[in-house]
Design an enzyme around this catalytic site. Structure first.
Site, PDB file in Angstrom:
ATOM      1  N   TYR A  69      -8.648 165.749  62.007  1.00 29.50           N
ATOM      2  CA  TYR A  69      -7.741 165.112  61.796  1.00 29.50           C
ATOM      3  C   TYR A  69      -6.175 166.230  61.573  1.00 29.50           C
ATOM      4  CZ  TYR A  69      -9.856 160.992  63.304  1.00 29.50           C
ATOM      5  OH  TYR A  69     -10.340 160.489  64.354  1.00 29.50           O
ATOM      6  N   SER A 154      -1.903 152.254  90.133  1.00 24.14           N
ATOM      7  CA  SER A 154      -2.424 153.931  91.092  1.00 24.14           C
ATOM      8  C   SER A 154      -3.613 153.199  91.524  1.00 24.14           C
ATOM      9  CB  SER A 154      -2.676 154.836  90.338  1.00 24.14           C
ATOM     10  OG  SER A 154      -3.310 155.884  91.395  1.00 24.14           O
ATOM     11  N   HIS A 179      -3.600 144.836  81.092  1.00 21.74           N
ATOM     12  CA  HIS A 179      -4.163 145.963  81.821  1.00 21.74           C
ATOM     13  C   HIS A 179      -6.286 145.179  82.021  1.00 21.74           C
ATOM     14  CE1 HIS A 179      -7.809 149.117  83.264  1.00 21.74           C
ATOM     15  NE2 HIS A 179      -7.629 149.430  82.020  1.00 21.74           N
TER      16      HIS A 179
END
Ligand SMILES: NC(=O)C1=CN([C@@H]2O[C@H](COP(=O)(O)OP(=O)(O)OC[C@H]3O[C@@H](n4cnc5c(N)ncnc54)[C@H](O)[C@@H]3O)[C@@H](O)[C@H]2O)C=CC1
Ligand SMILES: CC(=O)C(=O)O
Length: 316
Positions: A69, A154, A179
């Site tokens: 990280y 798309s 979504h």
């Protein structure tokens, strides 16, 4: 004077989606440095070596390596794809219980590094997870976005291409909202070769009599589920989508993409992330394009907003 354009992308989660997104970023030569992080460290090492091994045959050398990280401290973009392969016959919203703890942990680690770039959320349910990452990170709204309905848009274009036999890139317009199952094709925005799509079909009835917008919309909504049922997950479509978003941001292209972003009054909605056309710049998600949706499309967007907000309740 030559200025050094040194950009760095970190992908957290090197499963099917993260590894394929990494490949798309490498093959497009989008950044100088790509760092992979996974809690299954050996997987990240394997993927990074495998990706780097094709360097001789890439157009540009992207240095791929594993990291931790601390690598996020000077990263331009962190892509989060932690989670699990989507179970068959389920919904993205049903993944919340599995994903939320992982994403919370990842966001905390990313922010502890001093990260001040753009988070691109992929993990499902992506609209809820993008909102959660925005709240939890404390970053400005521009700096946290989800892939939203960019993949669905798309898919819609691809399916219109399949139905008409034309290049999908002739299609304009957007799938908007969640979504997920409440997404909708905003048909009032969809055009083919510059003509409204309904008018295009009407003017070419001899060729396209069997083409139905209702069927195209349903195929678009179900496409992800069908692929999951067929091969146990989706990776190529989302990888291209991630690479497209990363390119647009890193190269400050200012493309308008239906990413998941914070609605703060736009379309009459507040405190919710949804897929809406948004101008992407080097600093992330900027202006939202407020389209002239029909009343029916507005109602569908509102339905998505209510649904996504209900799943965000109690997370923070
Ligand atoms: N937004 C979109 O359009 C799409 C989203 N997805 C979502 O992407 C996510 C990943 O899917 P797949 O790659 O197929 O799953 P996968 O199971 O192949 O990979 C998940 C990876 O995350 C890693 N991981 C889990 N917890 C972690 C943590 N705390 N820190 C670091 N790494 C961790 C695992 O070790 C594994 O390598 C899922 O939530 C899926 O629903 C998938 C396709 C499209
Ligand atoms: C899995 C998923 O969210 C998709 O492919 O649309």
């Amino acid at each position: 004077m030559v200025t050094m354009n040194r950009n760095k992308v970190v992908i957290v989660g090197t499963g099917q989606v993260g590894a394929t997104a990494a490949f798309a970023i490498v093959t497009h030569g989008l950044c100088n440095e790509l760092v992979l992080i996974d809690h299954f460290a050996a997987k990240a090492v394997g993927e990074s070596h495998d990706l780097d091994d094709g360097s001789e045959f890439q157009d540009r050398h992207v240095k791929v390596r594993t990291g931790d990280y601390a690598d996020c401290s000077d990263a331009d973009i962190v892509v989060i794809t932690v989670g699990r392969k989507p179970p068959a016959n389920s919904t993205r919203l049903a993944e919340l219980g599995f994903t939320v703890g992982l994403v919370g942990d990842v966001v905390d680690h990313v922010m502890a590094s001093g990260f001040d770039g753009v988070i691109v959320m992929v993990s499902n349910p992506v609209d809820v997870m993008a909102w959660y990452a925005w709240k939890r990170s404390g970053l400005p709204r521009t700096q946290v976005l989800g892939t939203g309905t960019a993949l669905d848009t798309s898919r819609l274009k691809t399916i219109i291409g399949e139905e008409t036999g034309l290049d999908p890139r002739n299609v304009g317009g957007f799938v908007m909202g969640e979504h997920g199952d409440s997404q909708f094709a905003a048909w009032s925005t969809v055009s083919l070769g510059g003509k409204p799509f309904a008018r295009f079909l009407a003017d070419n009835q001899d060729r396209f009599a069997s083409v139905s917008t209702a069927e195209i919309e349903e195929k678009t909504r179900m496409r992800g589920n069908e692929i999951v049922a067929a091969k146990g997950g989706t990776n190529f479509g989302i990888a291209s989508t991630v690479a497209g978003i990363v390119q647009t941001i890193l190269w400050d292209e200012r493309r308008i993409v239906p990413v998941s972003t914070l609605l703060d009054g736009e379309y009459g909605e507040h405190d919710v992330f949804l897929g809406v056309p948004t101008e992407l710049r080097a600093n992330g998600a900027n202006e939202i394009v407020e389209l002239d949706l029909t009343d029916e499309e507005h109602a569908k967007l509102h339905h998505s907003a209510e649904l996504v907000r209900s799943y965000c309740e109690g997370l923070i």
